[in-house]
Design an enzyme around this catalytic site. Structure first.
Site, mmCIF file in Angstrom:
data_model
loop_
_atom_site.group_PDB
_atom_site.id
_atom_site.type_symbol
_atom_site.label_atom_id
_atom_site.label_comp_id
_atom_site.label_asym_id
_atom_site.label_seq_id
_atom_site.Cartn_x
_atom_site.Cartn_y
_atom_site.Cartn_z
ATOM 1 N N SER A 66 0.822 -1.208 0.000
ATOM 2 C CA SER A 66 0.000 0.000 0.000
ATOM 3 C C SER A 66 0.860 1.264 0.000
ATOM 4 C CB SER A 66 -0.956 -0.052 1.196
ATOM 5 O OG SER A 66 -1.970 0.916 1.079
ATOM 6 N N ASP A 186 -6.063 -3.455 -1.940
ATOM 7 C CA ASP A 186 -4.965 -3.133 -1.025
ATOM 8 C C ASP A 186 -4.346 -4.379 -0.391
ATOM 9 O OD1 ASP A 186 -3.622 -2.331 1.500
ATOM 10 O OD2 ASP A 186 -4.435 -0.353 1.052
#
Length: 316
Positions: A66, A186
């Site tokens: 991320s 993510d």
């Protein structure tokens, strides 16, 4: 006909309007750099990496999840200062990271603005610096269908961009990224801190940058019921979301012990990080960046001892 070899980074003539990569003239250390995500908490990581770049410490392999992947993207390209600059300059622009962006585009982290308008128009990114970099980047996303982490090592900074987008596509406020036959979001859901992956590469030294303080405990997801409905077609992913806090807390308990026994070297915020995931206050973001830089500077003597002969090309 024999193919003409590509020039080395030192031999290449860089475009005058682009940032010349900071790794020029440096030797890369055989070390893995593992970067946790955390949305705007990544400002702490930005400070740590800028300190590393100022010390001419370049890890040969960066593995990021991320916001950690976003930081790593700039680090591999030798773009010192870029992450902090972009976060503080555009934090109040709704097109960058906001619920307004989510309502208008389906992505809280504005994909078109962040990954096209900024690097190709407003703040040109040196793609060649990434291509010629002596380092490599592996991003971590979550595969919705398998419920497992997807690790992808970049070959080209433009062609492989969907994997960076997927790694930073926060659940519930991002569109699912479909690419290479995979559906991804993510990477934090499946591997927040990819230290096991790093160890499996066979490298002996691992520098881990976390974005939560010592003693932090992740609570169960308050939006789990909503997530279960939203991703009902992906039961394995829903299961990972439901039990993520158990896995996360177990790893956060283990990492300090691994640091103490010399298996890894951990750098983390010295106190709780209080900024919001979509923080709009540039002063608060810069303060967190400064804290990251200062924390890395404080840890530097111990880090040099940990790396030993594996540390290459440091300033006097």
């Amino acid at each position: 006909m024999q193919e003409t070899p590509k020039p080395t980074p030192e031999q290449r003539v860089w475009q005058s309007n682009l940032h010349e990569p900071s790794y020029i003239g440096c030797e890369v250390s055989p070390v893995n750099l593992v970067l946790e995500g955390g949305a705007m908490r990544g400002q702490f990581t930005a400070g740590v990496l800028d300190f590393f770049m100022d010390q001419r410490f370049w890890a040969h392999h960066v593995i990021g999840t991320s916001a950690g992947a976003l930081n790593g993207y700039n680090y591999v390209a030798g773009e010192d200062g870029r992450t902090c600059y972009l976060n503080t300059k555009y934090c109040s622009d709704w097109r960058y990271l906001s619920m307004k962006s989510f309502v208008r585009t389906g992505n809280a982290f504005g994909v078109e603005f962040t990954f096209d308008t900024i690097p190709n128009e407003l703040e040109p990114f040196n793609y060649d610096a990434f291509r010629y970099s002596p380092m490599k980047l592996t991003t971590v996303a979550s595969n919705l269908e398998t419920g497992e982490a997807d690790y992808f090592t970049f070959g080209d900074p433009k062609e492989d961009l969907p994997y960076l987008i997927a790694s930073s596509a926060m659940p519930l406020v991002s569109k699912i990224v479909t690419y290479d036959g995979k559906k991804m979001l993510d990477g934090g859901t499946c591997d927040s801190v990819p230290i096991l992956y790093s160890m499996l590469t066979g490298v002996k030294k691992h520098v881990v940058v976390l974005t939560q303080h010592d003693g932090y405990v992740k609570e169960p997801n308050k939006l789990q019921a909503l997530a279960s409905r939203q991703y009902s077609d992906y039961p394995h992913f829903v299961e990972r979301m439901r039990y993520r806090h158990f896995e996360y807390n177990r790893l956060y308990r283990a990492l300090p012990k691994m640091h103490d026994d010399g298996s890894v070297f951990v750098i983390r915020p010295p106190e709780p990080v209080t900024i919001g995931s979509m923080e709009k206050d540039a002063d608060k973001l810069f303060a967190l960046y400064e804290q990251g830089y200062e924390t890395a500077a404080h840890a530097w003597p111990a880090l040099k001892r940990y790396l030993g002969s594996d540390l290459r090309s440091v300033t006097a």
